[in-house]
Enzyme design. Structure first.
Site, short mmCIF file in Angstrom:
data_model
loop_
_atom_site.label_atom_id
_atom_site.label_comp_id
_atom_site.label_asym_id
_atom_site.label_seq_id
_atom_site.Cartn_x
_atom_site.Cartn_y
_atom_site.Cartn_z
N ASP A 146 0.87 -1.32 0.08
CA ASP A 146 0.02 -0.09 -0.24
C ASP A 146 0.87 1.27 -0.08
O ASP A 146 2.02 1.01 0.58
CB ASP A 146 -0.85 0.09 1.41
CG ASP A 146 -2.09 -0.92 1.27
OD1 ASP A 146 -2.51 -1.40 0.03
OD2 ASP A 146 -2.69 -1.13 2.37
N ARG A 149 -1.06 -0.93 -8.80
CA ARG A 149 -2.19 -0.38 -8.27
C ARG A 149 -2.29 1.40 -8.47
O ARG A 149 -1.57 1.76 -7.71
CB ARG A 149 -2.76 -0.83 -7.06
CG ARG A 149 -4.12 -0.17 -6.51
CD ARG A 149 -4.30 -0.30 -5.25
NE ARG A 149 -4.22 -1.76 -4.46
CZ ARG A 149 -4.23 -2.23 -3.40
NH1 ARG A 149 -3.52 -1.03 -2.53
NH2 ARG A 149 -3.92 -3.30 -2.95
P1 FDA Z 1 -14.05 9.25 -5.28
O1 FDA Z 1 -13.72 9.48 -4.02
O2 FDA Z 1 -14.16 10.48 -6.29
O3 FDA Z 1 -15.38 8.25 -5.40
C1 FDA Z 1 -16.00 8.03 -6.36
C2 FDA Z 1 -17.46 7.59 -5.97
O4 FDA Z 1 -17.24 6.38 -5.29
C3 FDA Z 1 -18.15 8.35 -4.99
O5 FDA Z 1 -18.84 9.41 -5.80
C4 FDA Z 1 -18.91 7.25 -4.26
O6 FDA Z 1 -19.98 7.20 -5.22
C5 FDA Z 1 -18.01 6.08 -4.25
N1 FDA Z 1 -17.40 6.12 -3.01
C6 FDA Z 1 -15.94 6.45 -2.76
N2 FDA Z 1 -15.43 6.20 -1.56
C7 FDA Z 1 -16.55 5.99 -0.99
C8 FDA Z 1 -16.73 5.92 0.46
N3 FDA Z 1 -15.76 6.00 1.44
N4 FDA Z 1 -18.09 5.41 1.01
C9 FDA Z 1 -19.04 5.46 0.06
N5 FDA Z 1 -18.71 5.67 -1.19
C10 FDA Z 1 -17.69 5.91 -1.96
N6 FDA Z 1 -5.21 5.06 -1.23
C11 FDA Z 1 -4.05 5.38 -0.91
O7 FDA Z 1 -3.66 6.44 -0.66
N7 FDA Z 1 -3.03 4.41 -0.77
C12 FDA Z 1 -3.60 3.02 -1.12
O8 FDA Z 1 -2.56 2.09 -0.99
C13 FDA Z 1 -4.84 2.76 -1.20
N8 FDA Z 1 -5.17 1.54 -1.65
C14 FDA Z 1 -6.41 1.48 -2.11
C15 FDA Z 1 -6.93 -0.03 -2.63
C16 FDA Z 1 -8.29 -0.08 -3.34
C17 FDA Z 1 -8.59 -1.44 -3.93
C18 FDA Z 1 -9.12 1.17 -3.41
C19 FDA Z 1 -10.32 0.97 -4.16
C20 FDA Z 1 -8.38 2.24 -3.15
C21 FDA Z 1 -7.45 2.57 -2.27
N9 FDA Z 1 -6.89 3.76 -1.85
C22 FDA Z 1 -5.88 3.72 -1.39
C23 FDA Z 1 -7.82 4.64 -1.64
C24 FDA Z 1 -8.17 5.68 -2.74
O9 FDA Z 1 -6.79 6.57 -2.79
C25 FDA Z 1 -9.37 6.53 -2.75
O10 FDA Z 1 -9.00 7.36 -1.56
C26 FDA Z 1 -10.71 5.98 -2.58
O11 FDA Z 1 -10.55 4.98 -3.48
C27 FDA Z 1 -11.88 6.99 -3.05
O12 FDA Z 1 -11.51 7.27 -4.43
P2 FDA Z 1 -12.25 6.91 -5.70
O13 FDA Z 1 -11.18 6.53 -6.78
O14 FDA Z 1 -13.28 5.97 -5.40
O15 FDA Z 1 -13.06 8.14 -6.23
#
Ligand code: FDA
Length: 315
Positions: A141, A191
């Site tokens: 991570d 990732r």
């Molecule tokens: P965004 O936050 O814009 O969300 C898009 C949509 O997804 C939202 O409108 C909502 O519908 C839904 N959504 C997203 N998060 C939600 C929540 N918490 N509750 C409810 N709905 C939600 N970060 C990091 O800094 N280091 C890492 O190692 C990782 N590892 C990691 C692994 C995996 C498998 C994932 C999916 C994510 C990570 N992350 C991470 C977290 C990542 O950086 C980020 O903070 C989250 O994925 C939220 O960003 P989105 O890309 O989903 O977009």
């Protein structure tokens, strides 16, 4: 702008010990935790994993904990991963990397001062050995922006022996497009996420649109490269773009994967898997869920109300 300010406040709260005590004792917190965290022990993590595998989803398991303060804690985290990998292997869950593990180097000692990086490297080596025996992979991570260089150095050392060790890159950082180019080679597993921390503008895009544009540029680099891209986002627009780019560059459906978090867009995860796509759910488990939970709340300010309600019912 207000959402960004709320996010910064929440992320600061993730490091506040007093608030941590309040949140951990609040009764309503339990429901909130259950949404995002599989449980506290290996048994619950394995049950959740088997359930997700039954839906055709791949899994990466994260034993919660970060920023350990001494070497003994780091060793306990290492041993817990080794034990988990043994159980995954015995159950046949880790075959072909279907279930792998995600590891935070700060939980393995990275933050322990000048020798911390070496401590984390040695602990990560032991986990990689156990993963190799179990027939699966490890992904490191990515944490706060100040740890990126150290984490990529550890990655490089681990990949000398285990080329399948995966990295995480955060689109919110200005450096990440270049890091993607460096890591888009054969055998490399990367990732790509937006980034869950709050880095300063000097190193990061200050607004969400800048991060989204960066995500698209980085995804293009990885999808056109020779490695194995793991696109971690719940953002439907970014996923549509990734799909179109993969088609455009001729990348087969089984040569990249989508990753999402446990408790977020669960139906969409199952739907994509049902279409035969490679979709991996990130499954956190363990006692040390506070900082993880607060980062999830920070991503969705609407969830803040739930947290506040859980706090007021403790009084
Ligand atoms: P965004 O936050 O814009 O969300 C898009 C949509 O997804 C939202 O409108 C909502 O519908 C839904 N959504 C997203 N998060 C939600 C929540 N918490 N509750 C409810 N709905 C939600 N970060 C990091 O800094 N280091 C890492 O190692 C990782 N590892 C990691 C692994 C995996 C498998 C994932 C999916 C994510 C990570 N992350 C991470 C977290 C990542 O950086 C980020 O903070 C989250 O994925 C939220 O960003 P989105 O890309 O989903 O977009």
């Amino acid at each position: 702008m207000i959402a960004e300010a709320q996010r910064a406040v929440l992320l600061a709260a993730s490091r506040n010990d007093r608030l941590r005590g309040l949140v951990e004792r609040a009764p309503v917190t339990r429901d909130l935790v259950h949404r995002f965290v599989a449980g506290t022990g290996d048994d619950e993590a394995l049950t959740a994993t088997a359930d997700l595998r039954g839906q055709g989803l791949l899994v990466t398991l994260d034993r919660l904990g970060e920023d350990v303060r001494d070497e003994a804690d780091a060793a306990r985290t290492r041993d817990a991963y080794v034990g988990l990998l043994g159980r995954l292997s015995a159950l046949g869950l880790s075959d072909d990397g279907d279930v792998e593990v995600s590891v935070k180097l700060s939980a393995l000692g990275q933050a322990l001062g000048s020798g911390g990086e070496q401590v984390a490297l040695e602990n990560a080596r032991t986990i990689c050995e156990a993963a190799a025996l179990a027939g699966t992979t490890v992904t490191l991570d990515m944490e706060d922006h100040s740890t990126v260089d150290s984490t990529l150095r550890v990655l490089e050392r681990l990949r000398e022996e285990w080329p399948w060790v995966g990295a995480v890159l955060q689109a919110q950082l200005r450096r990440t497009e270049a890091d993607c180019r460096d890591l888009a080679g054969t055998g490399s597993r990367v990732r790509l996420c937006k980034g869950a921390y709050a880095p300063p503008d000097a190193v990061a895009f200050p607004d969400p649109h800048g991060t989204d544009r960066s995500y698209v540029r980085c995804a293009k680099v990885l999808l056109a490269g020779d490695g194995y891209p793991m696109l971690a986002t719940h953002d439907p627009v970014l996923l549509d773009i990734a799909e179109a780019v993969a088609l455009d560059v001729g990348r087969a459906d089984d040569a990249w994967e989508v990753q999402m978090l446990l408790g977020v867009r669960a139906q969409e995860q199952a739907r994509l898997a049902g279409l035969g796509r490679r979709v991996r759910t990130y499954v956190p488990y363990g006692d040390d869920w506070y900082a993880y939970l607060v980062r999830r709340l920070a991503e969705r300010p609407a969830n803040l109300a739930l947290l506040l309600r859980s706090l007021t019912t403790t009084r």
